[in-house]
Design an enzyme around this catalytic site. Structure first.
Site, PDB file in Angstrom:
ATOM      1  N   ASP A  14       2.273   7.565  -3.777  1.00 55.96           N
ATOM      2  CA  ASP A  14       2.373   6.116  -3.831  1.00 55.96           C
ATOM      3  C   ASP A  14       1.358   5.583  -2.819  1.00 55.96           C
ATOM      4  O   ASP A  14       0.969   6.305  -1.894  1.00 55.96           O
ATOM      5  CB  ASP A  14       3.798   5.692  -3.466  1.00 55.96           C
ATOM      6  CG  ASP A  14       3.957   4.185  -3.430  1.00 55.96           C
ATOM      7  OD1 ASP A  14       3.466   3.505  -4.353  1.00 55.96           O
ATOM      8  OD2 ASP A  14       4.568   3.685  -2.464  1.00 55.96           O
ATOM      9  N   ASP A  16       1.087   1.899  -1.069  1.00 53.86           N
ATOM     10  CA  ASP A  16       1.622   1.101   0.039  1.00 53.86           C
ATOM     11  C   ASP A  16       2.874   1.757   0.622  1.00 53.86           C
ATOM     12  O   ASP A  16       3.849   1.994  -0.077  1.00 53.86           O
ATOM     13  CB  ASP A  16       1.941  -0.323  -0.422  1.00 53.86           C
ATOM     14  CG  ASP A  16       0.707  -1.075  -0.903  1.00 53.86           C
ATOM     15  OD1 ASP A  16      -0.408  -0.697  -0.500  1.00 53.86           O
ATOM     16  OD2 ASP A  16       0.863  -2.040  -1.678  1.00 53.86           O
TER      17      ASP A  16
END
Length: 183
Positions: A14, A16
């Site tokens: 992922d 952020d």
């Protein structure tokens, strides 16, 4: 008999809260707001040194909301890649869902971004990992058949169980050094 290409495993990340410091409930809208998470460059370089593809799978609905353009997102990712390249840690692929919730088939926890990466990069999902900070990341891995998951704790309360849970990104390289088999 013709040679069949060997699929290699990947570590999916992922963005952020994992690759870069989380903006909280907001969005990273420019390179100036982007800051690599502590220890992530070392973890990425380690994955690559062990023979794994590295792939970003990220939701960036700031584009869909009109807070940033696709060009601005592409520029941010190009700058991220250039910096990572200097450390032998650039991603093999970046997949971003920029749509508003409920308007597409690729939004997490859908497996679509992982499955697209699998097809485009020859990835063996059965030997792959995913690192995320939210239930939707872990669920996306489960939905795609990625068997090993790592959760970085964040402000999101965990409800979907990951294989490993770390307090912060600085612990990731150590876990991968211990647990990630060489390919």
């Amino acid at each position: 008999m013709p040679d069949t290409p060997t699929l290699r495993p990947a570590v999916f990340f992922d963005r952020d809260g994992v690759v870069n410091v989380s903006p909280g409930e907001g969005y990273v809208l420019s390179w100036e707001e982007f800051h690599f998470a502590p220890g992530i460059i070392e973890a990425l370089a380690l994955c690559r040194a062990h023979g794994y593809a590295t792939v970003v799978v990220t939701s960036q609905q700031g584009v869909g909301k009109g807070l940033m353009t696709q060009e601005a997102l592409d520029d941010l990712h190009a700058r991220m890649q250039a910096e990572l390249e200097r450390h032998g840690a650039a991603f093999d692929g970046i997949y971003a869902c920029t749509h508003l919730a409920g308007t597409c088939t690729c939004r997490k926890p859908s497996a679509e971004m992982i499955l697209t990466a699998r097809d485009e990069h020859g990835i063996d999902l059965t030997r792959s990992w995913l690192v995320g900070d939210h239930d939707r990341d872990i669920q996306m891995a489960i939905n795609a058949g990625v068997p090993r998951t790592v959760r970085i704790l964040s402000h999101h309360e965990p409800k979907v169980v990951a294989d490993f849970t770390l307090a912060e990104t600085t612990e990731l390289a150590g876990l991968l050094r211990e647990r990630l088999p060489r390919v």
